[in-house]
Write a protein that holds these residues in place. Structure first.
Motif, PDB file in Angstrom:
ATOM      1  N   VAL A  11       0.855  -1.187   0.000  1.00  0.00           N
ATOM      2  CA  VAL A  11       0.000   0.000   0.000  1.00  0.00           C
ATOM      3  C   VAL A  11       0.887   1.231   0.000  1.00  0.00           C
ATOM      4  CG1 VAL A  11      -1.736   1.282   1.271  1.00  0.00           C
ATOM      5  CG2 VAL A  11      -1.848  -1.197   1.190  1.00  0.00           C
ATOM      6  N   GLU A  32     -10.108   9.374   2.141  1.00  0.00           N
ATOM      7  CA  GLU A  32      -9.996   8.292   3.103  1.00  0.00           C
ATOM      8  C   GLU A  32      -9.030   7.269   2.510  1.00  0.00           C
ATOM      9  OE1 GLU A  32     -12.744   4.855   5.082  1.00  0.00           O
ATOM     10  OE2 GLU A  32     -13.614   6.840   4.843  1.00  0.00           O
ATOM     11  N   GLY A  33      -7.899   7.094   3.174  1.00  0.00           N
ATOM     12  CA  GLY A  33      -6.863   6.234   2.597  1.00  0.00           C
ATOM     13  C   GLY A  33      -6.380   6.857   1.298  1.00  0.00           C
TER      14      GLY A  33
END
Length: 194
Positions: free
Chosen positions: A2, A34-35
């Motif tokens: 990620v 978000e993220g």
């Protein structure tokens, strides 16, 4: 693996005065993250009509904004949309009953994501071309660096880079809209556009 989120705010809400085709509008703009996912919402109203533009997608430090879905609604009725199918390499766009398909290139944005994408990916180029969709059409925007300017704002003086953009449809025609002005503020991570 990620990828860490780029240094972008998680939430921003701005109220702006805008001019579109000679009409002064109050524009409410919201950025949510978000993220690695983002949502941009723009809402404007005038004379009892309400327009809403939404762009959703992902953000990466390397590629900037990668839109996945865009839509324009007038009084809650869907007028135009665009779906970015990166697996198939296609942009599916148009309106109900008038579906269009356009090949998708790497640097392809929608109207709402364009200024944010430029803020994240601008590297000082004197001239840059980006493909953009409004849902109803696809066109190229050529951005040119016109000046380094100091803006006098209520909070003080701000050093900016002023980019001007011209919109050209794929058939070479010029729409009635004259162009775009984007001011990037390097000291604020370029997070300023008009």
């Amino acid at each position: 693996v990620v990828e860490p989120a780029p240094s972008f705010p998680i939430s921003v809400q701005a109220i702006q005065q805008a001019t579109y085709m000679g009409f002064n509008l109050r524009l409410e703009q919201q950025w949510l993250m978000e993220g690695l996912r983002y949502v941009i919402r723009n809402e404007a109203s005038k004379f009892g009509f309400r327009a809403s533009i939404v762009s959703e997608g992902t953000l990466s430090a390397e590629d900037g904004l990668q839109p996945e879905h865009y839509e324009l609604r007038l009084n809650k009725t869907l007028k135009h949309y665009a779906d970015f199918d990166r697996d198939q390499g296609l942009l599916i766009h148009g309106k109900a009953g008038d579906r269009k398909v356009t090949p998708l290139v790497d640097d392809f944005q929608d109207m709402a994501s364009l200024p944010f994408h430029v803020a994240v990916t601008y590297e000082g180029q004197a001239r840059r071309q980006i493909k953009v969709t409004s849902g109803s059409s696809v066109y190229d925007i050529t951005l040119e660096l016109v000046a380094s300017e100091q803006l006098e704002l209520p909070g003080g003086r701000l050093e900016t880079l002023h980019l001007k953009g011209r919109r050209v449809r794929l058939d070479g025609s010029m729409p009635p809209q004259e162009g775009y002005d984007i001011w990037l503020a390097p000291s604020l991570r370029n997070f300023r556009s008009e």
